[in-house]
Scaffold this active site. Structure first.
Site, PDB file in Angstrom:
ATOM      1  N   ALA A   1       0.835  -1.195   0.000  1.00 45.84           N
ATOM      2  CA  ALA A   1       0.000   0.000   0.000  1.00 45.84           C
ATOM      3  C   ALA A   1       0.873   1.250   0.000  1.00 45.84           C
ATOM      4  CB  ALA A   1      -0.913   0.011   1.219  1.00 45.84           C
TER       5      ALA A   1
ATOM      6  N   GLY B   1      -0.536  -5.477   0.130  1.00 49.89           N
ATOM      7  CA  GLY B   1      -1.592  -5.483  -0.874  1.00 49.89           C
ATOM      8  C   GLY B   1      -1.174  -6.136  -2.172  1.00 49.89           C
TER       9      GLY B   1
ATOM     10  N   GLU C   1      -1.658  -9.754  -1.671  1.00 51.95           N
ATOM     11  CA  GLU C   1      -3.101 -10.005  -1.663  1.00 51.95           C
ATOM     12  C   GLU C   1      -3.678  -9.988  -3.071  1.00 51.95           C
ATOM     13  OE1 GLU C   1      -4.748  -8.306   2.483  1.00 51.95           O
ATOM     14  OE2 GLU C   1      -3.513  -6.894   1.367  1.00 51.95           O
TER      15      GLU C   1
ATOM     16  N   GLU D   1       2.253  -6.318   7.166  1.00 50.21           N
ATOM     17  CA  GLU D   1       1.441  -5.245   7.749  1.00 50.21           C
ATOM     18  C   GLU D   1       1.618  -5.104   9.255  1.00 50.21           C
ATOM     19  OE1 GLU D   1      -0.853  -6.486   3.995  1.00 50.21           O
ATOM     20  OE2 GLU D   1       0.346  -7.480   5.547  1.00 50.21           O
TER      21      GLU D   1
END
Length: 262
Positions: free
Chosen positions: A67, A112, A115, A135
């Site tokens: 991110a 992310g 993911e 994270e």
């Protein structure tokens, strides 16, 4: 959207290649990129001329490095939840596109980025790839489905280890865990993923591909009996298609099948 600021979108021989194009930021995901990816995969889902898609990142350092931390820093509880829900909506859209989506991973696929890769149906990683969910080091957890998909792919124990420690794994380690399907040499991930996508588009019946994707993904959230009922329904539907008639005839006649998606 007719044009993108943070993506490249190309279609060649029924394969869409979606490239996150922020190499100066290691292809980090900000809100605008999430919105553009949502638009791009809506097009993948809805455009009949597209049979499969490849997701990759620009440059040789990162697939998607995670991110945009500067953007994350300004979130509060409400805006954080809203961002997670937008990211989850994107990954569900990718899973449910009804067409094979293949990740071509080079360099970092973290947070992310990991993911997004896990939301693809298949994953090809260059040997220099590094995957992980770091994270926890920012005081948060995966928000775009990582806590759910990682456990489904590699098992609860290893997923717990990777999420609690924030550790990265190499491409070879990821392959051993079942997190990626194939490992290729650096610089070859995109070409390998596109070739795989073209093989699926060129030789496999699209209705059966769609049904297989649905059976596996939706079945994971069902009881065994519910999953079996879904499988039987999809199997029966396919038995009424022209593609099934062609596939079985081609097998018996010892020739290549010509599928039409009907």
């Amino acid at each position: 959207m007719s044009a993108y600021e943070n993506l490249l979108f190309e279609i060649d021989d029924r394969v869409a290649v979606v490239t996150v194009n922020r190499p100066q930021k290691l292809n980090a995901l900000n809100a605008a990129t999430i919105a553009e990816l949502t638009d791009a995969f809506t097009r993948v889902r809805d455009d009949a001329s597209i049979g499969a898609a490849v997701l990759t990142g620009a440059g040789d350092k990162a697939f998607v490095a995670g991110a945009d931390i500067a953007e994350i820093r300004g979130l509060d509880a409400a805006s954080g939840r809203a961002l997670a829900e937008r990211g989850q909506a994107l990954t569900r859209l990718m899973e449910r596109a009804g067409k094979p989506v293949i990740a071509a991973i080079g360099g970092y696929a973290l947070g992310g980025g990991c993911e997004l890769a896990m939301a693809c149906h298949l994953r090809v990683a260059a040997r220099n790839a590094r995957l992980g969910q770091p994270e926890v080091n920012l005081g948060i957890i995966p928000g775009y489905g990582g806590s759910q998909r990682l456990a489904r792919l590699v098992g609860e124990g290893k997923a717990m280890e990777l999420i609690l420690t924030g550790a990265m794994v190499t491409a070879d380690e990821a392959a051993a865990l079942g997190l990626v399907n194939r490992v290729v040499e650096p610089g070859e991930a995109r070409a390998a993923a596109v070739a795989w996508a073209r093989e699926l588009v060129g030789t496999k019946p699209p209705l059966a591909l769609r049904a297989a994707i649905e059976a596996v993904h939706e079945g994971l959230s069902m009881s065994l009996d519910e999953g079996l009922a879904l499988e039987a329904r999809l199997f029966g539907t396919l038995c009424g298609t022209e593609d099934m008639r062609e596939g079985t005839a081609a097998f018996l006649e010892k020739r290549a099948a010509k599928f039409t998606g009907r």
